[in-house]
Design a protein around this motif. Structure first.
Motif, PDB file in Angstrom:
ATOM      1  N   UNK A  35       3.262  -6.720 -44.723  1.00 57.39           N
ATOM      2  CA  UNK A  35       3.069  -5.275 -44.702  1.00 57.39           C
ATOM      3  C   UNK A  35       4.269  -4.555 -45.295  1.00 57.39           C
ATOM      4  N   UNK A  36       3.965  -3.588 -46.128  1.00 55.72           N
ATOM      5  CA  UNK A  36       4.957  -2.620 -46.597  1.00 55.72           C
ATOM      6  C   UNK A  36       4.564  -1.305 -45.931  1.00 55.72           C
ATOM      7  N   UNK A  37       4.948  -1.145 -44.652  1.00 57.71           N
ATOM      8  CA  UNK A  37       4.369  -0.054 -43.852  1.00 57.71           C
ATOM      9  C   UNK A  37       4.924   1.305 -44.238  1.00 57.71           C
ATOM     10  N   UNK A  38       4.158   2.360 -43.948  1.00 56.75           N
ATOM     11  CA  UNK A  38       4.693   3.716 -44.139  1.00 56.75           C
ATOM     12  C   UNK A  38       5.818   3.941 -43.145  1.00 56.75           C
ATOM     13  N   UNK A  39       6.971   4.403 -43.610  1.00 53.79           N
ATOM     14  CA  UNK A  39       8.081   4.455 -42.650  1.00 53.79           C
ATOM     15  C   UNK A  39       8.969   5.681 -42.748  1.00 53.79           C
ATOM     16  N   UNK A  40       8.474   6.772 -43.277  1.00 57.33           N
ATOM     17  CA  UNK A  40       9.301   7.979 -43.230  1.00 57.33           C
ATOM     18  C   UNK A  40       9.078   8.670 -41.903  1.00 57.33           C
ATOM     19  N   UNK A  41       9.883   8.315 -40.927  1.00 57.84           N
ATOM     20  CA  UNK A  41       9.715   8.859 -39.584  1.00 57.84           C
ATOM     21  C   UNK A  41      10.313  10.259 -39.470  1.00 57.84           C
ATOM     22  N   UNK A  42      11.055  10.682 -40.497  1.00 51.11           N
ATOM     23  CA  UNK A  42      11.663  12.018 -40.447  1.00 51.11           C
ATOM     24  C   UNK A  42      10.581  13.088 -40.304  1.00 51.11           C
ATOM     25  N   UNK A  43      10.985  14.234 -39.806  1.00 53.48           N
ATOM     26  CA  UNK A  43      10.005  15.260 -39.450  1.00 53.48           C
ATOM     27  C   UNK A  43       9.595  16.157 -40.607  1.00 53.48           C
ATOM     28  N   UNK A  44       9.751  15.726 -41.843  1.00 53.31           N
ATOM     29  CA  UNK A  44       9.326  16.617 -42.910  1.00 53.31           C
ATOM     30  C   UNK A  44       8.049  16.093 -43.537  1.00 53.31           C
ATOM     31  N   UNK A  45       7.176  17.013 -43.858  1.00 57.78           N
ATOM     32  CA  UNK A  45       5.909  16.682 -44.500  1.00 57.78           C
ATOM     33  C   UNK A  45       5.819  17.464 -45.813  1.00 57.78           C
ATOM     34  N   UNK A  46       5.150  16.885 -46.792  1.00 56.94           N
ATOM     35  CA  UNK A  46       4.958  17.587 -48.058  1.00 56.94           C
ATOM     36  C   UNK A  46       3.575  18.219 -48.066  1.00 56.94           C
ATOM     37  N   UNK A  47       3.200  18.841 -49.171  1.00 58.58           N
ATOM     38  CA  UNK A  47       1.873  19.454 -49.277  1.00 58.58           C
ATOM     39  C   UNK A  47       0.798  18.433 -49.651  1.00 58.58           C
TER      40      UNK A  47
END
Length: 235
Positions: free
Chosen positions: A110-122
């Motif tokens: 697995x190359x899991x999704x890992x941006x745990x930071x609290x920013x989201x894009x559009x």
């Protein structure tokens, strides 16, 4: 279209394009135990499953992808590859997939999704692919514990800063590290990624090394060339 030596990958439909992380894991994942069955969790374009098709004689190579566009792209890439008869993609989330597990796997990657930071894009699709809340580490470990064969290997790539936490979580499920490779972009840069391999058998001798990708811009280290030369056209 991304052309490799033995296959090509289309990526026009999916938000997550081919990156170094996926190629690293596809080339690095341990296969010394000659896996018969492989599962790629969060397939994206299908790049890792395709690389493992090239590297192994595994007869069953399954991939799992929740995003519809990425799923369709992975299926297309599988069908256009030389190994279409061994590759299959499920359109499902991990939680859904493990409700009624039918198979055990000798290699789970697995190359899991890992941006745990609290920013989201559009771009919601890209966020889904990049953010850890789409596939928490605990869920990934639980699935590996459930689906891994007795002598199987669970391999993944995560940010180096998550390494210690992930190993501790895996230990709770009696999955133990056997190999760790820490990845740096250049000799002077900080360690950015950790490639981790786990098994059910605890070992006192964990194989630990370091991989540097570039000496200079587009001047690759011998180690990186050796790892990826069977795939990249220009290596």
């Amino acid at each position: 279209m991304f052309q490799f030596k033995q296959f090509s990958v289309k990526q026009d439909k999916t938000a997550m394009k081919i990156g170094t992380d996926g190629v690293l894991l596809g080339a690095w994942a341990p296969i010394n135990h000659n896996p018969f069955s492989i599962l790629d969790v969060g397939a994206g374009t299908g790049i890792i499953a395709l690389m493992l098709s090239q590297r192994t004689h595994a007869q069953q190579i399954d991939a799992l992808e929740i995003d519809e566009d990425a799923y369709e792209q992975a299926v297309e890439n599988f069908e256009n590859s030389p190994w279409g008869d061994r590759l299959f993609c499920f359109h499902a989330g991990l939680d859904e997939f493990i409700e009624e597990p039918e198979d055990e796997y000798d290699l789970i990657v697995s190359n899991p999704p890992f941006y745990a930071e609290d920013y989201k894009t559009d771009n919601e699709q890209r966020d889904l692919a990049r953010f850890q809340d789409a596939m928490p580490f605990e869920e990934l470990i639980e699935a590996a514990d459930l689906l891994l064969s007795e002598n199987g290997i669970f391999a993944l790539i995560i940010p180096f800063k998550e390494e210690e936490n992930f190993i501790a979580l895996a230990k709770e499920s009696e999955l133990y590290p056997t190999k760790i490779t820490r990845v740096k972009g250049t000799p002077k840069s900080e360690i950015k990624r950790s490639l981790l391999a786990f098994s059910r058998n605890e070992t006192s001798e964990i194989e630990i090394d370091e991989l540097i990708i570039e000496i200079d811009r587009h001047v690759y280290t011998p180690e990186y060339i050796e790892l990826t030369k069977e795939f990249y056209l220009k290596m």
